[in-house]
Structures are given as C-alpha cells and as structure tokens.
Design a protein around this motif. Structure first.
Motif, PDB file in Angstrom:
ATOM      1  N   ALA A 200      -4.451 -10.744  -6.078  1.00  0.00           N
ATOM      2  CA  ALA A 200      -5.824 -10.565  -6.561  1.00  0.00           C
ATOM      3  C   ALA A 200      -6.002  -9.258  -7.316  1.00  0.00           C
ATOM      4  N   HIS A 201      -5.147  -8.261  -7.062  1.00  0.00           N
ATOM      5  CA  HIS A 201      -5.334  -6.957  -7.708  1.00  0.00           C
ATOM      6  C   HIS A 201      -4.611  -6.844  -9.038  1.00  0.00           C
ATOM      7  N   CYS A 532      -7.181  -1.592  -1.765  1.00  0.00           N
ATOM      8  CA  CYS A 532      -8.524  -1.347  -2.300  1.00  0.00           C
ATOM      9  C   CYS A 532      -9.211  -2.654  -2.678  1.00  0.00           C
ATOM     10  N   MET A 533      -8.454  -3.611  -3.222  1.00  0.00           N
ATOM     11  CA  MET A 533      -9.041  -4.882  -3.612  1.00  0.00           C
ATOM     12  C   MET A 533      -9.437  -5.708  -2.393  1.00  0.00           C
ATOM     13  N   GLU A 534      -8.617  -5.679  -1.353  1.00  0.00           N
ATOM     14  CA  GLU A 534      -8.910  -6.466  -0.162  1.00  0.00           C
ATOM     15  C   GLU A 534     -10.043  -5.855   0.650  1.00  0.00           C
ATOM     16  N   VAL A 535     -10.050  -4.530   0.759  1.00  0.00           N
ATOM     17  CA  VAL A 535     -11.033  -3.843   1.600  1.00  0.00           C
ATOM     18  C   VAL A 535     -12.334  -3.606   0.858  1.00  0.00           C
ATOM     19  N   GLY A 536     -12.263  -3.440  -0.473  1.00  0.00           N
ATOM     20  CA  GLY A 536     -13.458  -3.152  -1.236  1.00  0.00           C
ATOM     21  C   GLY A 536     -13.861  -1.700  -1.206  1.00  0.00           C
ATOM     22  N   GLU A 539      -9.745   4.124  -3.833  1.00  0.00           N
ATOM     23  CA  GLU A 539      -8.445   4.621  -3.365  1.00  0.00           C
ATOM     24  C   GLU A 539      -8.592   5.871  -2.511  1.00  0.00           C
ATOM     25  N   LYS A 540      -9.513   6.736  -2.894  1.00  0.00           N
ATOM     26  CA  LYS A 540      -9.727   7.945  -2.105  1.00  0.00           C
ATOM     27  C   LYS A 540     -10.269   7.609  -0.725  1.00  0.00           C
ATOM     28  N   GLY A 541     -11.178   6.633  -0.657  1.00  0.00           N
ATOM     29  CA  GLY A 541     -11.711   6.236   0.634  1.00  0.00           C
ATOM     30  C   GLY A 541     -10.665   5.568   1.509  1.00  0.00           C
ATOM     31  N   VAL A 542      -9.817   4.740   0.909  1.00  0.00           N
ATOM     32  CA  VAL A 542      -8.760   4.083   1.687  1.00  0.00           C
ATOM     33  C   VAL A 542      -7.775   5.113   2.217  1.00  0.00           C
TER      34      VAL A 542
END
Length: 557
Positions: A200-201, A532-536, A539-542
C-alpha cells in the motif's frame, strides 16, 4: 526477445540399420562436419555424445526434452510413430534447436519446438510428409562422413528449417505455408517473471503513454477508476482512496500493469528521506543520451514576464487596449498554470518573476548543463537527508524539479533509497499498563459484583441477603459510583478519562498506533514507509512511539 538467439536448427532421423543420422542442419556444419564452403569450421558440440538424448527410448518420446552440452542448450521434441508400414513398425525423428546455455528465456523456444514437433507428427500421419522425402533419394546408402549433399535439393523439411531459423531470429514470428491445407504460424512470446507483491505504501508510475493507445487498456472498472490517479506521486493506498476503489482490487490491477511492463513501483518521495548513488552512476556519467533524457525530464518551464515594473489600469481611450491586454494575460496565465500542472513543482526563483507582460519564447525553458546533473547526483550520500541536500545546493537546483530528479535516478537504477527499519532487541518490551480493575466490566452480568464473591450465579441467587441488607448494599454502590464520577470530572479528571479511554483502545487492539499495533512491525522486515501507511502517523511520530516501547533498535539500510 533477444536477436539471433537460435544458433542452429537440425533434423535427426533414426534408421533401423544405420542408426541416428542428421539429415538437415542449419547452418551447415553446426552439428556434424561438412565440406561445404559455407559450413562452420567445427560443430557446436559432439553429436555422438548427444545421440542418446536426441533419439531417446520410447518412454521419453512425444515429450519436450532439453539438455546442455558444451555451453549450449539443445531443445528437442522426439517423435515415435508406431505403424505397420514402417520398418520394425516404428518411425522415429526429432526436430531440435540450439540456443546458448545462458539464455534465461529459453522456455519460449521450447513451446515453439513442441508445436513444430507435433505439426510434423500430424503431417507424417496424414500423408507421409517426412518419410516421403526419403523415397528415391538414397539418403541411407552413403556411409561416408560427408553427407552435406543431402542439404537442400528440394527437401521441404530443409526449407522449413531454414525459414524458421531466419524468421524467428529476425522477427520472432513466422507464417510458413506447408501445403494447400496446412500453414504453420509461430510467435515467440517472452516469458515474464511473476509480479512482485504490491504494498500500500508503494508509488506506481506509468512507463507508457496512455493517450497514444488506440484502444482502452482494459474494460475493467477498477482499471478505469485508478488510471487517472497514477501520476508517480500518489501511493497505492491513496489511489484507492481517491478512486473510491477497494484496496485489494487496486493492488491486483496494479499488479497486472507491473506484469506487462506498463508501470514501475517507486518509494514515497519525502524530503526527510536519504538517497545515495549506486555503482551504476558511472553509466550515467558517460552516456550522453541518458543525460539528455534527464535534462528533458527534470527541467521546469520558466515563465518570464516582460513589461513595466508597475501595473496600472488605463482609462478613457486606452480601455480597448487594456481589454486586449487582459485577454493576452489571461491566456498566458492559463498556459503557465498548465505548464505548472505538468511539471508538478515550480522552482522558488520562478515564482518571483517580473510583472505581467508578453511571454518570451526563448526563455520558456531552462537547460541544465550535464556537469550540474552529475554534481547533484554524486553529492547525494548516506546520512544526508534530502532536505539538507536541497539547502546545500540551492544554486544548482535552479529550474530543476527535485522530485523528478530523484525519480529519474531511481527509475534508471543509479540511485537508491535508504529505508529505516526497527527491530526489537529484547522480548521484554514495556507494554502499556492494564486498565484499573474497577473499570473492567463483566460481560456475563450487568449487575455490579460484590467484593469477595467467588460463587457462581446460581449460588448468588440462592443466597440473597435480606431486603434491608440489599438496600444498604445498593446505597454503598451508588456512593462508590458517585465518587468515581466526581473524580473523573474534578480538576484534571478529563485527562484521566482520556488516558483511560486510550488504554481501553490499546488493550482492545483498536488503536493501530499503540503497542499492540506496532509490535508486528518490529522484526526488521518492515520499513518506516509501510509502518506510517498502516498506522496513519508521520515518520517522526512512529519513530518516537517505537523508541518509547523499550529495547528497540532503529537502523537504516
């Protein structure tokens, strides 16, 4: 398909007294020695060592056989016809081709050999097409080593071998009439590898121009929905969202396009990403055609306006001139917006153009020197984010679309993206605390549970307290509920309520960005783009959430 891939074609026949013989070979001398002036000096391989595979036992006849000898691959289809009109009641022959052993796409040639072998078998069974040429030619009476006189001489099998070699090597297809009722049609179809899984990404970008196609690429509804959104910027998940299509169907449609070479898959473009050149950068430096293609792809149309430094509205007698000037400016503005949409990004210097005026045709594009492109590509390195690289090369990037510059390098293979991964170095990762016991609900019963009651429901019903005790217990329960409510709505209670709600969502698995949602990505096999795509989350937050879990190592490769 590779050109001139077929090195030789030959026809082998087994005689019940003379044994195996090569009756026809193209070119001459490729399989057995020949005294012809146009023959090869030495055969491609020893025919005697390959005879057991060219004329095998009857169990292997009517099957496609291939073997490698002397760095060549021989593909044959031995045929055995059992009928009483032949000597020893059988007729065995083999039509074979020779290709290089290193040829990866030899399966396509195997299908051609299979079809020709079955065709020759059918022609022989119908009217003796193969055995009829031996009558009156005395092809088995000469025992000398030189048998090149048999080549040609009006033989239809020889002519068929010759035309097949030339047509398949030059055009990868052929249409040869055999007789009044039979025609052979062959075409070499390349064998494509299975497409990779679509994530998906990933970002698809088309490699063909859809506007140049005379017919629609497909009548599938998902194709027609997603094609307008495939522009090299949107990810697969974003395309499915914009097209209002199912994500699984979108993946299958893009997988079909990848299989037929209509598009390639890229990574999500980000200024926080890191790019570095590969060993193929040397080919870009010396290839002038690729550099010219890069200049045409990455340059940004530069719109220059000529006119006075201030814009005024002329009244009175100049009203008509002002109207025509406005029409000219509006048409130029539309052209500029179209160019901006095609180039996706305009450089910062072009936005500071001079006030409106006629467009200068000799300044509508910006030609970047090849040395500048080489300097930009070679200055990318590991550990340098693209954002900092842009700041360091602002002067060299004038008139260049940064996204297209990076995309061109990725497509051509002399740039690669450095991804971030996370791996749990210890199994004892700190998990979020469980909700308080007083906040856990019992789904088996809606009534409040009493402290110290470990009996079953039936025992509880049988041992009910007296009415006045029940009233006192109810009053105590109401008092407890009111105290919990007062604590939630007291100063700071909203924060406590939000924390409790978040803990409930984490424990129940509803929050993908929680510990339970991130745990399945901590095996070092999922890049941050996928997470990032799966969690929404960005990148910094992940990265912050992953590091907050405990013993987790973030690395790049």
């Amino acid at each position: 398909m590779p050109t001139r891939a077929i090195k030789a074609i030959f026809f082998t026949r087994f005689h019940h007294e003379k044994g195996s013989r090569v009756l026809h070979q193209i070119p001459e001398g490729s399989i057995t020695s020949s005294s012809s002036l146009s023959a090869l000096r030495t055969p491609l391989f020893s025919f005697d060592s390959a005879t057991p595979y060219l004329i095998p036992t009857q169990q292997f006849c009517d099957h496609l056989l291939t073997f490698c000898v002397n760095h060549y691959r021989v593909i044959g289809y031995p045929v055995c016809i059992r009928e009483g009109r032949y000597s020893r009641n059988e007729f065995i022959f083999n039509w074979s081709i020779v290709v290089e052993e290193s040829l990866a796409d030899w399966v396509a040639y195997g299908e051609v050999v299979r079809k020709v072998g079955r065709l020759l078998r059918g022609l022989e069974e119908q009217g003796g097409f193969v055995s009829g040429e031996e009558d009156g030619m005395a092809v088995w009476e000469d025992d000398s080593e030189d048998r090149t006189w048999r080549m040609g001489g009006g033989s239809k099998v020889f002519a068929l071998c010759e035309m097949l070699l030339e047509d398949l090597n030059n055009y990868a297809e052929c249409m040869i009439p055999i007789d009044d009722s039979n025609t052979i049609n062959l075409k070499l179809f390349p064998t494509r590898p299975p497409p990779p899984p679509i994530h998906a990404h990933q970002v698809p970008i088309l490699t063909i121009s859809l506007s140049s196609l005379s017919t629609p690429i497909s009548s599938d509804l998902t194709f027609n929905r997603i094609l307008p959104y495939i522009n090299g910027i949107h990810s697969v998940a974003h395309i499915a969202q914009l097209a209002d299509a199912d994500l699984s169907l979108t993946r299958k449609a893009i997988q079909h396009l990848v299989y037929y070479g209509c598009l390639v898959l890229l990574d999500v473009f980000s200024f926080a990403a890191i790019y570095a050149p590969t060993a193929e950068i040397g080919g870009f430096i010396i290839d002038e055609a690729v550099k010219e293609e890069c200049v045409r792809y990455v340059r940004v149309p530069r719109v220059r306006w000529k006119g006075p430094s201030t814009t005024t509205t002329r009244m009175g007698s100049e009203a008509s001139a002002a109207g025509s000037s406005r029409d000219s400016r509006s048409s130029v503005s539309s052209n500029a917006s179209t160019a901006s949409a095609q180039s996706d990004t305009l450089s910062a210097t072009d936005s500071l153009a001079s006030p409106p005026g006629p467009l200068s045709p000799d300044e509508d594009t910006h030609d970047t020197p090849h040395e500048t492109l080489i300097t930009l590509y070679t200055s990318l390195r590991q550990g340098l984010p693209l954002r900092q690289w842009v700041i360091d090369n602002l002067e060299l990037l004038r008139g260049i679309d940064v996204r297209r510059l990076i995309t061109f390098g990725i497509i051509k293979g002399f740039l690669y993206r450095i991804h971030k991964y996370a791996i749990a170095t210890s199994t004892n990762i700190a998990m979020p605390p469980a909700p308080p016991t007083s906040l856990q609900s019992n789904p088996a019963s809606t009534a409040p549970s009493t402290h110290g009651n470990a009996a079953s429901d039936s025992s509880t019903i049988r041992n009910q307290p007296p009415p006045h005790h029940r009233e006192s217990a109810a009053g105590a329960n109401l008092q407890h509920q009111s105290s919990v409510a007062s604590s939630l709505f007291a100063p700071g209670g909203e924060r406590r309520l939000a924390d409790i709600t978040r803990l409930d969502s984490i424990v129940s698995g509803e929050e993908m960005g929680g510990a339970e949602g991130l745990m399945r990505f901590l095996d070092g096999m999922h890049c941050f783009d996928e997470i990032c795509m799966e969690v929404g989350v960005s990148e910094k937050g992940v990265e912050g959430r992953v590091k907050g879990l405990g013993d987790v190592q973030v690395f790049s490769r």
